[in-house]
Design a protein around this motif. Sequence first.
Motif, PDB file in Angstrom:
ATOM      1  N   TYR A   1      -0.780  -1.004  11.382  1.00 14.37           N
ATOM      2  CA  TYR A   1      -1.182  -0.920   9.966  1.00 14.37           C
ATOM      3  C   TYR A   1      -0.187  -0.001   9.242  1.00 14.37           C
ATOM      4  CZ  TYR A   1      -5.686  -2.258  12.129  1.00 14.37           C
ATOM      5  OH  TYR A   1      -6.676  -2.847  12.873  1.00 14.37           O
TER       6      TYR A   1
ATOM      7  N   GLN B   1       0.042   5.677  -0.192  1.00 10.97           N
ATOM      8  CA  GLN B   1      -0.993   6.704  -0.351  1.00 10.97           C
ATOM      9  C   GLN B   1      -1.017   7.227  -1.794  1.00 10.97           C
ATOM     10  OE1 GLN B   1      -3.110   7.434   2.039  1.00 10.97           O
ATOM     11  NE2 GLN B   1      -2.095   6.750   3.912  1.00 10.97           N
TER      12      GLN B   1
ATOM     13  N   PRO C   1      -7.419  -0.086   7.328  1.00 14.91           N
ATOM     14  CA  PRO C   1      -8.202  -0.002   6.095  1.00 14.91           C
ATOM     15  C   PRO C   1      -9.651   0.426   6.379  1.00 14.91           C
ATOM     16  CG  PRO C   1      -7.694  -2.302   6.638  1.00 14.91           C
ATOM     17  CD  PRO C   1      -6.990  -1.452   7.632  1.00 14.91           C
TER      18      PRO C   1
ATOM     19  N   THR D   1       5.939   4.329   6.207  1.00 14.44           N
ATOM     20  CA  THR D   1       6.021   5.764   5.946  1.00 14.44           C
ATOM     21  C   THR D   1       5.841   6.578   7.226  1.00 14.44           C
ATOM     22  OG1 THR D   1       3.738   5.554   5.222  1.00 14.44           O
ATOM     23  CG2 THR D   1       5.394   5.787   3.507  1.00 14.44           C
TER      24      THR D   1
ATOM     25  N   PHE E   1       0.848  -1.194   0.000  1.00  8.46           N
ATOM     26  CA  PHE E   1       0.000   0.000   0.000  1.00  8.46           C
ATOM     27  C   PHE E   1       0.885   1.246   0.000  1.00  8.46           C
ATOM     28  CE2 PHE E   1      -1.933   3.569   2.089  1.00  8.46           C
ATOM     29  CZ  PHE E   1      -3.185   3.626   1.515  1.00  8.46           C
TER      30      PHE E   1
ATOM     31  N   ASP F   1      -3.673   3.306  11.488  1.00  6.18           N
ATOM     32  CA  ASP F   1      -4.128   3.756  10.160  1.00  6.18           C
ATOM     33  C   ASP F   1      -4.742   2.553   9.441  1.00  6.18           C
ATOM     34  OD1 ASP F   1      -4.531   4.932   7.716  1.00  6.18           O
ATOM     35  OD2 ASP F   1      -2.417   5.271   7.258  1.00  6.18           O
TER      36      ASP F   1
ATOM     37  N   GLY G   1       2.299  -9.345  10.512  1.00  4.26           N
ATOM     38  CA  GLY G   1       1.225 -10.029  11.232  1.00  4.26           C
ATOM     39  C   GLY G   1      -0.020  -9.181  11.267  1.00  4.26           C
ATOM     40  N   GLU G   2      -1.087  -9.795  11.767  1.00  4.91           N
ATOM     41  CA  GLU G   2      -2.321  -9.036  11.950  1.00  4.91           C
ATOM     42  C   GLU G   2      -2.161  -8.205  13.206  1.00  4.91           C
ATOM     43  OE1 GLU G   2      -5.858 -11.835  10.308  1.00  4.91           O
ATOM     44  OE2 GLU G   2      -4.636 -12.620  11.933  1.00  4.91           O
ATOM     45  N   ALA G   3      -2.390  -6.923  13.064  1.00  4.82           N
ATOM     46  CA  ALA G   3      -2.175  -6.012  14.200  1.00  4.82           C
ATOM     47  C   ALA G   3      -2.970  -6.464  15.427  1.00  4.82           C
ATOM     48  CB  ALA G   3      -2.560  -4.592  13.800  1.00  4.82           C
ATOM     49  N   GLU G   4      -4.169  -7.018  15.187  1.00  3.18           N
ATOM     50  CA  GLU G   4      -5.022  -7.413  16.322  1.00  3.18           C
ATOM     51  C   GLU G   4      -4.468  -8.633  17.055  1.00  3.18           C
ATOM     52  OE1 GLU G   4      -5.841  -7.201  13.179  1.00  3.18           O
ATOM     53  OE2 GLU G   4      -7.100  -8.847  12.498  1.00  3.18           O
TER      54      GLU G   4
ATOM     55  N   GLU H   1       2.285  -4.788  10.300  1.00  2.00           N
ATOM     56  CA  GLU H   1       1.601  -4.738   9.007  1.00  2.00           C
ATOM     57  C   GLU H   1       1.414  -6.176   8.520  1.00  2.00           C
ATOM     58  OE1 GLU H   1       0.442  -2.617   6.423  1.00  2.00           O
ATOM     59  OE2 GLU H   1       0.311  -4.491   5.287  1.00  2.00           O
ATOM     60  N   VAL H   2       0.274  -6.437   7.862  1.00  2.00           N
ATOM     61  CA  VAL H   2      -0.061  -7.812   7.501  1.00  2.00           C
ATOM     62  C   VAL H   2       0.551  -8.278   6.168  1.00  2.00           C
ATOM     63  CG1 VAL H   2      -2.253  -7.389   6.270  1.00  2.00           C
ATOM     64  CG2 VAL H   2      -1.992  -9.448   7.681  1.00  2.00           C
ATOM     65  N   VAL H   3       0.873  -7.348   5.271  1.00  2.70           N
ATOM     66  CA  VAL H   3       1.418  -7.753   3.956  1.00  2.70           C
ATOM     67  C   VAL H   3       2.940  -7.908   4.059  1.00  2.70           C
ATOM     68  CG1 VAL H   3       1.729  -7.039   1.541  1.00  2.70           C
ATOM     69  CG2 VAL H   3      -0.470  -6.655   2.680  1.00  2.70           C
TER      70      VAL H   3
ATOM     71  N   TYR I   1       0.489  13.336   6.984  1.00  2.00           N
ATOM     72  CA  TYR I   1       1.546  12.863   7.879  1.00  2.00           C
ATOM     73  C   TYR I   1       2.007  13.979   8.817  1.00  2.00           C
ATOM     74  CZ  TYR I   1       2.011   8.582   5.023  1.00  2.00           C
ATOM     75  OH  TYR I   1       1.794   7.405   4.365  1.00  2.00           O
TER      76      TYR I   1
HETATM   77  N1  SAH Z   1       0.078   3.834   7.281  1.00  2.00           N
HETATM   78  C1  SAH Z   1       0.391   3.321   5.976  1.00  2.00           C
HETATM   79  C2  SAH Z   1      -0.594   2.272   5.457  1.00  2.00           C
HETATM   80  C3  SAH Z   1      -2.050   2.554   5.640  1.00  2.00           C
HETATM   81  S1  SAH Z   1      -3.147   1.550   4.705  1.00  2.00           S
HETATM   82  C4  SAH Z   1       0.523   4.462   4.981  1.00  2.00           C
HETATM   83  O1  SAH Z   1       0.146   5.597   5.266  1.00  2.00           O
HETATM   84  O2  SAH Z   1       1.015   4.220   3.876  1.00  2.00           O
HETATM   85  C5  SAH Z   1      -3.568   0.256   5.778  1.00  2.00           C
HETATM   86  C6  SAH Z   1      -2.545  -0.845   5.856  1.00  2.00           C
HETATM   87  O3  SAH Z   1      -3.051  -1.835   6.752  1.00  2.00           O
HETATM   88  C7  SAH Z   1      -2.263  -1.588   4.552  1.00  2.00           C
HETATM   89  O4  SAH Z   1      -0.895  -1.597   4.331  1.00  2.00           O
HETATM   90  C8  SAH Z   1      -2.806  -3.007   4.797  1.00  2.00           C
HETATM   91  O5  SAH Z   1      -2.040  -3.996   4.147  1.00  2.00           O
HETATM   92  C9  SAH Z   1      -2.678  -3.130   6.289  1.00  2.00           C
HETATM   93  N2  SAH Z   1      -3.562  -4.078   6.982  1.00  2.00           N
HETATM   94  C10 SAH Z   1      -4.818  -4.463   6.658  1.00  2.00           C
HETATM   95  N3  SAH Z   1      -5.326  -5.294   7.580  1.00  2.00           N
HETATM   96  C11 SAH Z   1      -4.363  -5.448   8.532  1.00  2.00           C
HETATM   97  C12 SAH Z   1      -4.286  -6.161   9.759  1.00  2.00           C
HETATM   98  N4  SAH Z   1      -5.310  -6.889  10.188  1.00  2.00           N
HETATM   99  N5  SAH Z   1      -3.159  -6.077  10.476  1.00  2.00           N
HETATM  100  C13 SAH Z   1      -2.113  -5.317  10.058  1.00  2.00           C
HETATM  101  N6  SAH Z   1      -2.136  -4.621   8.913  1.00  2.00           N
HETATM  102  C14 SAH Z   1      -3.233  -4.661   8.153  1.00  2.00           C
END
Ligand code: SAH
Length: 457
Positions: free
Chosen positions: A318, A289, A389, A323, A287, A387, A365-368, A339-341, A299
């Motif tokens: 997230y 912006q 989705p 950034t 991801f 931040d 990992g999943e933030a949660e 971050e999950v990706v 920011y």
């Molecule tokens: N703060 C960053 C990305 C924001 S977009 C920026 O400003 O560029 C949201 C991000 O959350 C994405 O990169 C998405 O891949 C990630 N994401 C989605 N679900 C998530 C989860 N459960 N745990 C962690 N990250 C996640």
Amino acid sequence: MGKTSAPVKKNEYIDLTFSDLTHEGEGVGKLDGYPIFVPYGLPGESAKVKVIKVKKNLAFGKLIERYDTSEHRIEPPCDVFYKCGGCQIQHMTYERQLTMKQNQVQDVMKKIAQMPDVPVHPTIGMNEPWNYRNKVQIPVGERDGKVITGFYQKRTHNIIDMDTCPVQNDANDEVVRGIRDIIDELNIQPYNEETHEGVIRHIVLRTGQHTNEMMVVIVTKTKDLPKQKEFIEKIKALHPSIKGIIQNINADKTNVIMGDKSHSLWGNDVIIDRIHDLEFAISAHSFYQVNPEQTEKLYDQALKYAQLSGKETVIDAYCGIGTISLFLAQHAKQVYGVEVVPQAVDDAKANAKRNHIDNADFFVGEAEKVMPWWKAQGLNPDVIVVDPPRKGCDEKLLQAMIDMEPVRIVYVSCNPSTLARDLRILADSGYETQEIQPVDMFPQSSHVECCALLQKK
Ligand code: SAH
């Protein structure tokens, strides 16, 4: 007293005066308190409206003839605006777009968060609200034997044959046209959603606004890319900004644009862009912006709300390619990003190195799930930035934040409704929303980005 039936019938013609706007930018007119939503109607205007769809508590109509013209109405610059599903509010002056977005945030703070008194500042707009998008994801199709590219018509999957898009950056626009013509010339088959046959599904381009580096991603249904060598050579020759060409394979019957697998066809597999004084490498699956000018303003706001002195431990949940994390790290003791990706986390780590920042660590990992684990490990941040989705924060993540007891939370959101929902939950556990700053990331569309400051009571 509840009404037993709607005051209008389907296909009926009525006269209506608009008094308000929906969050999507449609005009709202009321008959005896019963709302009728009409695309392109503006407050203050009256019009003849055809009733299209009737529900118990509201109806939808089509604007047939306007009797007057709002001072906030302008002629949309785009030829396909009234068909295209991309933009919703090109018929509004930019000033009115900004107040509409501020009102939208105030409205959810009242109705969803039940915090009518939180200050929502005027939306921070762009100087020139056009040609801003650094990323395009455009479907490829075929009509009358010719290859076409264009966004989907509203509420359909019919591609509108278009040559240009006024919210796209010019280089992206030019390269989309170029690739479309190459596909046509080489007779490579566009993908057909109905038959699930053909090769090329989408063209995805991303350009670093400050560096002009462009990445081309060709999303294909098949692994095999016919005439691959010629195709690559011709794309390379289209524009000097093109730094890499990637094939992404998406064999599924799905609306999701990219599949999981990508490989490089030529050149670099990341592009570089700059935000303020930091450089970022961005890969195809990460991801980033879409509006560079506004990203800096967003920011800046997040950093201002974080109020860092250099001593703090900060979590950026997230975090994408890191950034926000790296801007925070310049003013904090230590930053942890999650971050999950996985590709985005690889980018984030590389970006910390690239900028010689050694107090930011990144985790996949999943933030949660990661946040409660961090808490159990004894990590107690002073400030948390989130931040998420559009669907907002997971409840487990909200709970983890509350358990960690930071002094401040900065909540960056691209969806005011889920933001308001989450702010209510956090308020009930002692985090008071102090103020909200809307930022116009997506001019001409009804979407709005927000940055909220929460303080522990
Ligand atoms: N703060 C960053 C990305 C924001 S977009 C920026 O400003 O560029 C949201 C991000 O959350 C994405 O990169 C998405 O891949 C990630 N994401 C989605 N679900 C998530 C989860 N459960 N745990 C962690 N990250 C996640």
